[in-house]
Design an enzyme around this catalytic site. Structure first.
Site, short mmCIF file in Angstrom:
data_model
loop_
_atom_site.label_atom_id
_atom_site.label_comp_id
_atom_site.label_asym_id
_atom_site.label_seq_id
_atom_site.Cartn_x
_atom_site.Cartn_y
_atom_site.Cartn_z
N THR A 132 29.40 -45.30 34.40
CA THR A 132 29.77 -45.57 33.01
C THR A 132 30.63 -46.81 32.83
O THR A 132 31.44 -47.14 33.70
CB THR A 132 30.52 -44.36 32.43
OG1 THR A 132 31.19 -44.75 31.23
CG2 THR A 132 31.59 -43.83 33.38
N GLU A 134 33.09 -46.84 31.10
CA GLU A 134 34.48 -46.37 31.07
C GLU A 134 35.23 -46.76 32.35
O GLU A 134 36.45 -46.79 32.37
CB GLU A 134 34.54 -44.86 30.87
CG GLU A 134 34.26 -44.40 29.45
CD GLU A 134 35.31 -44.87 28.46
OE1 GLU A 134 36.48 -44.44 28.58
OE2 GLU A 134 35.00 -45.68 27.58
N TYR A 156 38.38 -38.58 32.82
CA TYR A 156 36.91 -38.71 32.90
C TYR A 156 36.55 -39.95 33.73
O TYR A 156 35.76 -39.89 34.67
CB TYR A 156 36.32 -38.82 31.50
CG TYR A 156 34.88 -39.29 31.45
CD1 TYR A 156 33.84 -38.43 31.73
CD2 TYR A 156 34.58 -40.62 31.12
CE1 TYR A 156 32.51 -38.87 31.68
CE2 TYR A 156 33.27 -41.06 31.07
CZ TYR A 156 32.23 -40.18 31.35
OH TYR A 156 30.93 -40.62 31.32
N LYS A 160 34.72 -40.33 37.34
CA LYS A 160 33.48 -41.10 37.47
C LYS A 160 33.64 -42.25 38.49
O LYS A 160 32.67 -42.72 39.05
CB LYS A 160 33.06 -41.66 36.11
CG LYS A 160 32.44 -40.60 35.19
CD LYS A 160 30.99 -40.32 35.55
CE LYS A 160 30.32 -39.41 34.55
NZ LYS A 160 28.90 -39.17 34.84
P1 NDP Z 1 25.86 -34.99 27.31
O1 NDP Z 1 27.26 -34.55 27.14
O2 NDP Z 1 24.96 -35.03 26.12
O3 NDP Z 1 25.15 -34.07 28.41
C1 NDP Z 1 25.84 -33.64 29.55
C2 NDP Z 1 24.97 -32.68 30.32
O4 NDP Z 1 25.70 -32.20 31.46
C3 NDP Z 1 24.59 -31.43 29.51
O5 NDP Z 1 23.28 -31.04 29.88
C4 NDP Z 1 25.59 -30.41 30.01
O6 NDP Z 1 25.15 -29.07 29.89
C5 NDP Z 1 25.65 -30.79 31.49
N1 NDP Z 1 26.82 -30.26 32.18
C6 NDP Z 1 28.09 -30.21 31.75
N2 NDP Z 1 28.87 -29.60 32.66
C7 NDP Z 1 28.05 -29.24 33.68
C8 NDP Z 1 28.26 -28.54 34.88
N3 NDP Z 1 29.46 -28.06 35.23
N4 NDP Z 1 27.20 -28.32 35.71
C9 NDP Z 1 25.96 -28.77 35.35
N5 NDP Z 1 25.70 -29.42 34.21
C10 NDP Z 1 26.75 -29.65 33.39
O7 NDP Z 1 25.91 -36.43 28.02
P2 NDP Z 1 24.89 -37.66 27.89
O8 NDP Z 1 23.52 -37.16 27.95
O9 NDP Z 1 25.33 -38.54 26.80
O10 NDP Z 1 25.23 -38.45 29.24
C11 NDP Z 1 24.55 -38.19 30.46
C12 NDP Z 1 25.40 -38.68 31.63
O11 NDP Z 1 25.62 -40.07 31.50
C13 NDP Z 1 26.77 -38.05 31.72
O12 NDP Z 1 27.08 -37.94 33.10
C14 NDP Z 1 27.68 -39.06 31.06
O13 NDP Z 1 28.99 -38.94 31.58
C15 NDP Z 1 27.01 -40.34 31.48
N6 NDP Z 1 27.16 -41.48 30.59
C16 NDP Z 1 26.86 -41.36 29.27
C17 NDP Z 1 26.92 -42.44 28.45
C18 NDP Z 1 26.61 -42.35 26.99
O14 NDP Z 1 26.97 -43.27 26.25
N7 NDP Z 1 25.90 -41.33 26.54
C19 NDP Z 1 27.31 -43.79 28.97
C20 NDP Z 1 27.55 -43.80 30.38
C21 NDP Z 1 27.47 -42.67 31.16
P3 NDP Z 1 25.35 -28.25 28.47
O15 NDP Z 1 24.25 -28.71 27.59
O16 NDP Z 1 25.24 -26.85 28.93
O17 NDP Z 1 26.71 -28.62 27.98
P1 GDR Z 2 33.55 -42.99 24.56
O1 GDR Z 2 32.80 -42.42 23.28
O2 GDR Z 2 34.93 -42.50 24.68
O3 GDR Z 2 33.35 -44.48 24.53
O4 GDR Z 2 32.70 -42.31 25.74
P2 GDR Z 2 33.31 -41.83 21.90
O5 GDR Z 2 32.17 -41.93 20.99
O6 GDR Z 2 33.94 -40.50 22.07
O7 GDR Z 2 34.48 -42.85 21.47
C1 GDR Z 2 34.22 -44.22 21.25
C2 GDR Z 2 35.46 -44.88 20.65
O8 GDR Z 2 35.62 -44.40 19.30
C3 GDR Z 2 36.99 -44.12 19.09
N1 GDR Z 2 37.12 -43.13 18.01
C4 GDR Z 2 36.70 -41.85 18.05
N2 GDR Z 2 36.03 -41.17 19.02
C5 GDR Z 2 35.69 -39.87 18.74
N3 GDR Z 2 35.01 -39.18 19.66
N4 GDR Z 2 36.02 -39.26 17.55
C6 GDR Z 2 36.69 -39.93 16.57
O9 GDR Z 2 36.99 -39.38 15.51
C7 GDR Z 2 37.04 -41.29 16.82
N5 GDR Z 2 37.65 -42.25 16.07
C8 GDR Z 2 37.69 -43.35 16.80
C9 GDR Z 2 37.48 -43.61 20.45
O10 GDR Z 2 38.90 -43.65 20.50
C10 GDR Z 2 36.75 -44.57 21.37
O11 GDR Z 2 37.50 -45.75 21.51
C11 GDR Z 2 31.29 -42.24 25.66
C12 GDR Z 2 30.84 -40.99 26.42
O12 GDR Z 2 29.46 -40.81 26.21
C13 GDR Z 2 31.09 -41.13 27.90
O13 GDR Z 2 30.52 -40.04 28.58
C14 GDR Z 2 30.47 -42.43 28.38
O14 GDR Z 2 30.74 -42.60 29.74
C15 GDR Z 2 30.99 -43.61 27.58
O15 GDR Z 2 30.70 -43.39 26.22
C16 GDR Z 2 30.35 -44.91 28.00
#
Ligand code: NDP
Ligand code: GDR
Length: 370
Positions: A132, A134, A156, A160
């Site tokens: 990520t 992050e 987090y 990671k």
């Molecule tokens: P989601 O939160 O939508 O999905 C996370 C998944 O992980 C869900 O299927 C969840 O299951 C499962 N999970 C959570 N805890 C466990 C556990 N203990 N054992 C097995 N499975 C588990 O995330 P995204 O699809 O957005 O992201 C996918 C991956 O990419 C994650 O690892 C995230 O950290 C990473 N990532 C995401 C980014 C983004 O912008 N979306 C950017 C960079 C990295 P359940 O449905 O039961 O909760």
């Molecule tokens: P992020 O995503 O922390 O970048 O992680 P998120 O959408 O939670 O926050 C993005 C930015 O928005 C600001 N923010 C808020 N965020 C949330 N959730 N709710 C609010 O009300 C709000 N207001 C402002 C946050 O402070 C932050 O700066 C996501 C996740 O998908 C991670 O798993 C992944 O690794 C990274 O993106 C890349």
């Protein structure tokens, strides 16, 4: 037929990746957690009755905290590719559950790598690790590339970071095809409801339809490089199809503030916003409203800041340099921020129009306690 195993198959990326791999002719196996209510909404349309012949999608109960479970599933499936997407993926929640986050997001990755090694699958099984942006945390350099130093700013991100390096280490120590995709934020109509983009598009749709008054937000100044999840799962697959295992940044190269995302979302319902004040006192008002389907009065306060959503340590600015993935993988995103917002807003307007229609027709949410 190639076999893929996806952890986190019930999440946003898991759903899009499953769709992609099924289209490519894979047999897809997914690990889902046991939950007290169904958690497979995002992949229900892909579900195949296990009693039918030629089932291409199979789900296994499991959890990244359970080594023996992971070993057994990998042994049973003998996957050609593993996509480790499972994670406690919410940055703010990781401050509340740091130990669990380290276990799932950090050690969970080790469990996958070690299972592949123990089972003698190092030559057969390729592994994708969901790393990520992050990891970059406190800004060291912009734009951020594969060479930018890491400075994680949340439990987090620290978890990671372990996962990133253990993936690199297993690649170097055991010659495994194990890669990190360093993905910047990617969103979609399937995005979890508490991430900022989806919170905004849901809130704006509801405000437009008269179902909610206001959006309470955290830090409006945070800047993110937002792409569409549909584009990003294609990169995950490409990363596992190369001659050599390497790590790649996947990003659009554009950055915008949370405030910009709010503005663009309101624009989708014909509302122009103006923001006044600063920090915790900043508010967003309707400046003009041009779409008769969404009646909002100029001057109405529709956005307010609630410091409850501020993070103990924030990541202020992310903007990715994905030159390497463009040149080596031939990856290019099809969506930009405007088409992303359009897609998300259209889906949430549709969702809440239906809900409103049912409510207006006298149907209540079913409640067995009434
Ligand atoms: P989601 O939160 O939508 O999905 C996370 C998944 O992980 C869900 O299927 C969840 O299951 C499962 N999970 C959570 N805890 C466990 C556990 N203990 N054992 C097995 N499975 C588990 O995330 P995204 O699809 O957005 O992201 C996918 C991956 O990419 C994650 O690892 C995230 O950290 C990473 N990532 C995401 C980014 C983004 O912008 N979306 C950017 C960079 C990295 P359940 O449905 O039961 O909760
Ligand atoms: P992020 O995503 O922390 O970048 O992680 P998120 O959408 O939670 O926050 C993005 C930015 O928005 C600001 N923010 C808020 N965020 C949330 N959730 N709710 C609010 O009300 C709000 N207001 C402002 C946050 O402070 C932050 O700066 C996501 C996740 O998908 C991670 O798993 C992944 O690794 C990274 O993106 C890349």
């Amino acid at each position: 037929m190639k076999k893929a195993l996806i952890t986190g198959i019930t999440g946003q990326d898991g759903a899009y990746l499953t769709e992609l791999l099924l289209q490519k002719g894979y047999e897809v196996h997914g690990i889902k957690r046991r939950t007290s209510l169904f958690n497979t909404d995002r992949i229900d349309h892909l579900y195949q009755d296990p009693h039918e012949p030629n089932v291409h999608l199979k789900l296994h109960y499991g959890d990244l905290t359970d080594s023996t479970n992971i070993i057994r599933i990998i042994q049973e499936v003998q996957p050609d590719e593993i996509y480790n997407l499972g994670a406690m993926s919410h940055v703010q929640v990781s401050f509340e559950t740091p130990e669990y986050t380290a276990d799932v997001d950090g050690v969970g990755t080790l469990r996958i790598l070690e299972a592949v090694r123990l089972l003698g699958l190092t030559e057969k099984t390729r592994i994708y690790q969901a790393s990520t942006s992050e990891l970059y945390g406190l800004v060291q350099e912009i734009p951020q590339s594969e060479k930018t130093p890491f400075y994680p700013r949340s439990p987090y991100a620290v978890a990671k970071m372990y996962a990133y390096w253990i993936t690199v280490n297993y690649r170097e120590a055991y010659k495994m095809y194990a890669c990190n995709g360093i993905l910047f934020n990617h969103e979609s109509p399937l995005r979890g409801e508490t991430f900022v983009t989806r919170k905004i598009t849901r809130g704006v749709a509801k405000i437009g339809l008269g179902m909610q008054d206001k959006l309470f937000m955290g830090n409006l100044d945070a800047k993110r490089d937002w792409g569409h999840a549909k584009d990003y799962v294609k990169a995950m697959w490409l990363i596992l199809q190369q001659d050599q295992p390497e790590d790649y940044v996947i990003a659009t190269g554009e950055t915008n503030t949370v405030r910009d995302f709010i503005r663009l979302s309101f624009a989708e319902i014909g509302v122009e916003l103006e923001f006044k004040g600063e920090g915790a006192d900043e508010k967003g008002y309707v400046k003009s409203a041009s779409n008769p389907d969404f009646r909002l009065t100029p001057g109405t306060e529709v956005v307010a800041v609630d410091p409850r959503y501020f993070r103990p340590t924030e990541v202020d600015l992310l903007i990715g340099d994905s030159t390497k993935s463009k040149t080596q993988l031939g990856w290019k995103p099809e969506h930009d921020l405007y088409s992303l917002v359009k897609d998300m807003m259209a889906a949430d307007i549709e969702l809440f129009r239906r809900e409103k229609l049912l409510k207006d027709a006298g149907y209540k949410v079913l409640n067995q306690f009434e």
